[in-house]
Write a protein that holds these residues in place. Structure first.
Motif: not given
Length: 110
Positions: A25-26, A32-36, A46-47, A55-59
């Motif tokens: 996660v970035t 937020t950018r999540v790569t898996w 997923q961006v 909110e981005a940090k909490d997510f």
């Protein structure tokens, strides 16, 4: 603990049974950018745009804790640009820990 500073990136990995996968996660501002995917492959990204930075940090933090509860381990955290910390550095050398290969980009030929 995830997200002690702004401009955060964290990579988690899980190896067990036939599984050998990563989750990354970035957080950049309110994005937020999540790569898996499987280790050694580019994975799926997923961006998401959030209403605010908080909110981005909490997510990201919520997803990070969820992965840890499923058995993932922190491999790498990058809290500032260019400053990488390998979490397993101390015990990894003794256990023969090897960093995963760099991600590759594959393109379809037309």
């Amino acid at each position: 603990r995830f997200g002690s500073n702004c401009g955060m990136r964290s990579r988690l990995e899980f190896s067990g049974g036939s599984s050998n996968k990563f989750w990354e996660v970035t957080v950049d501002g309110n994005t937020t950018r999540v790569t898996w995917g499987r280790i050694g492959f580019p994975g799926v990204t997923q961006v998401k745009e959030h209403v605010s930075k908080a909110e981005a940090k909490d997510f990201a933090s919520k997803m990070w804790r969820k992965k840890l509860s499923k058995g993932y381990e922190v491999v790498e955290e990058n809290v500032k640009e260019g400053a990488t910390k390998v979490a397993k550095e101390e015990k990894g050398a003794e256990a023969g820990f090897v960093s995963p290969p760099p991600r590759r980009t594959f393109r379809r030929q037309a």
